[in-house]
Design an enzyme around this catalytic site. Structure first.
Site, PDB file in Angstrom:
ATOM      1  N   LYS A 100       0.980  -1.121   0.010  1.00 12.36           N
ATOM      2  CA  LYS A 100       0.099  -0.276  -0.042  1.00 12.36           C
ATOM      3  C   LYS A 100       0.981   1.278   0.024  1.00 12.36           C
ATOM      4  O   LYS A 100       2.067   1.282   0.350  1.00 12.36           O
ATOM      5  CB  LYS A 100      -0.877  -0.159   1.131  1.00 12.36           C
ATOM      6  CG  LYS A 100      -0.185   0.057   2.594  1.00 12.36           C
ATOM      7  CD  LYS A 100       0.352   1.371   3.157  1.00 12.36           C
ATOM      8  CE  LYS A 100       1.041   1.449   4.348  1.00 12.36           C
ATOM      9  NZ  LYS A 100       1.592   2.334   4.885  1.00 12.36           N
ATOM     10  N   ASP A 227      -1.607  -1.836  10.719  1.00 12.94           N
ATOM     11  CA  ASP A 227      -2.017  -1.620   9.406  1.00 12.94           C
ATOM     12  C   ASP A 227      -2.606  -2.823   8.777  1.00 12.94           C
ATOM     13  O   ASP A 227      -3.119  -2.579   7.746  1.00 12.94           O
ATOM     14  CB  ASP A 227      -0.642  -1.007   8.672  1.00 12.94           C
ATOM     15  CG  ASP A 227      -0.007   0.073   8.583  1.00 12.94           C
ATOM     16  OD1 ASP A 227      -0.789   0.965   9.389  1.00 12.94           O
ATOM     17  OD2 ASP A 227       1.057   0.188   8.355  1.00 12.94           O
TER      18      ASP A 227
END
Length: 404
Positions: A100, A227
């Site tokens: 990401k 995350d």
């Protein structure tokens, strides 16, 4: 929760390797032809593909007539494979594990638990690892291997932590042999380890028959990493809290918007970056305003705010120079240039090509470079690597490919 509809395409089953037998009726009724049809001769170029029938002609000498049989071996193979899967269960599974970037990252305060509150637009991109899972005959331990030296393969690895977490939450007793084919660099601010953990949770759930929901996996994953819950979004999300509060974005960034990632060999230790962070140095931009601006007008330099850049540039001064050089050399090729996460990857949005100095300057001979694009997934399916996705490279590999 329904199992992923594309598991067959992502799984490798040893039982699928046998070729399907010819139909019994064809063997018992057709006598050897006096002369083989050209399509059926040895060495013929005729081959079988999905949806294409193999037409076999045989001449019966006694009856002086020709019989034509239409046979689709691929359809027969698929039926057999489906039945074997149903009877034997899943034994192997290959999954893409994408990383990401943080399109913007605001740090809004310090929490009593020692973490920081953040507000960030996370987005999955097409650079990723591949993880191969196989059921292990052992009922006591997982075994992890990887292609990259230095990556831990013991219980400190987030993949093993995720599998342990899944067994703890569900009471299942599946253990695995796992091979991690790693392409995402470590210490890059790209969430590669978090993605690996999310992918492992997804895989464990598939092997167990999807007994947990996506929401369950997302909630559980926050126990081992801030995350990780993001990767159970559809690929684009507004994340708050420590990062574990995930709100899907209805209109993700277009997948045809190209990116380039440039990472020096040095990593930025996340703990050291946060240690040097000063709230008074942070941007005053309202994250919801940034989100609205991106939704309405797309990516620009002004909206790609990262409050961790100043402390990261203190930890790694060469990273600040790298960002400035990319901006100076871009000639407006990029809509924005910024650091992802806590570093040390610099992202350029708007072009897949790195600036020329990455090729020419000896100081950047060891940088990691990769093109990428934004990526999303459908509900009840895991992320798929785009067909056009290219492997990352360093300068030496790049020059070799240009020379060849």
């Amino acid at each position: 929760m329904a199992c992923s509809t594309h598991l067959l395409s992502q799984s490798l089953y040893s039982s699928h390797r046998a070729s399907p037998a010819a139909p019994r009726s064809l063997r018992s009724q057709a006598r050897p032809p006096a002369r083989a049809s050209p399509a059926a001769r040895p060495g013929s170029s005729a081959r079988c593909f999905r949806g294409v029938s193999l037409r076999v002609a045989a001449t019966f000498e006694q009856e002086k007539r020709q019989v034509e049989v239409s046979y689709d071996p691929q359809a027969k193979f698929n039926q057999l494979a489906d039945q074997i899967d149903k009877d034997a269960g899943m034994t192997r599974l290959n999954l893409f594990s994408p990383c990401k970037i943080n399109v913007f990252l605001r740090i809004t305060g310090k929490r009593p638990d020692g973490f920081h509150d953040l507000a960030s637009l996370f987005h999955v991109i097409s650079l990723g690892d591949t993880i191969k899972f196989s059921l292990s005959p052992s009922k006591s331990r997982d075994r992890l291997s990887t292609n990259v030296p230095g990556v831990p393969v013991d219980e400190s690895n987030l993949i093993i932590k995720a599998l342990n977490l899944y067994r703890q939450k569900t009471g299942t007793d599946n253990f695995f042999w796992i091979h991690l084919d790693k392409k995402v660099p470590t210490g890059a601010g790209l969430g590669g380890g978090s993605s690996n953990a999310a992918t492992a949770l997804w895989a464990a759930n598939q092997f167990a028959g999807c007994i947990a929901s996506e929401k369950d996996l997302q909630e559980w994953s926050g126990e081992i990493g801030s995350d990780i819950p993001f990767f159970f979004s559809r690929g684009a999300a507004y994340c708050t809290g420590r990062g574990e509060i995930v709100e899907d974005i209805p209109n993700p960034l277009p997948e045809n918007l190209p990116l380039v990632l440039v990472k020096p060999p040095e990593a930025c230790p996340t703990a050291e970056v946060y240690k040097r962070f000063r709230l008074e140095q942070a941007s005053k931009a309202d994250p919801l305003t940034l989100l609205k601006e991106i939704a309405q007008n797309g990516i620009s330099q002004d909206v790609c705010v990262n409050d961790l850049e100043p402390p990261a540039f203190e930890v790694l001064p060469s990273l600040k120079r790298l960002k400035k050089r990319i901006i100076a050399a871009s000639r407006d090729d990029y809509n924005a240039v910024f650091m992802s996460g806590s570093g040390s990857t610099i992202v350029g949005i708007g072009s897949p090509d790195p600036p020329a100095f990455v090729y020419d300057d000896e100081d950047y001979k060891d940088v990691f470079v990769s093109e990428a694009c934004f990526l999303t997934r459908d509900e009840n399916e895991w992320y798929r690597e785009p067909i056009s996705s290219k492997a990352a490279f360093n300068k030496d590999e790049l020059q070799a490919s240009v020379t060849d």
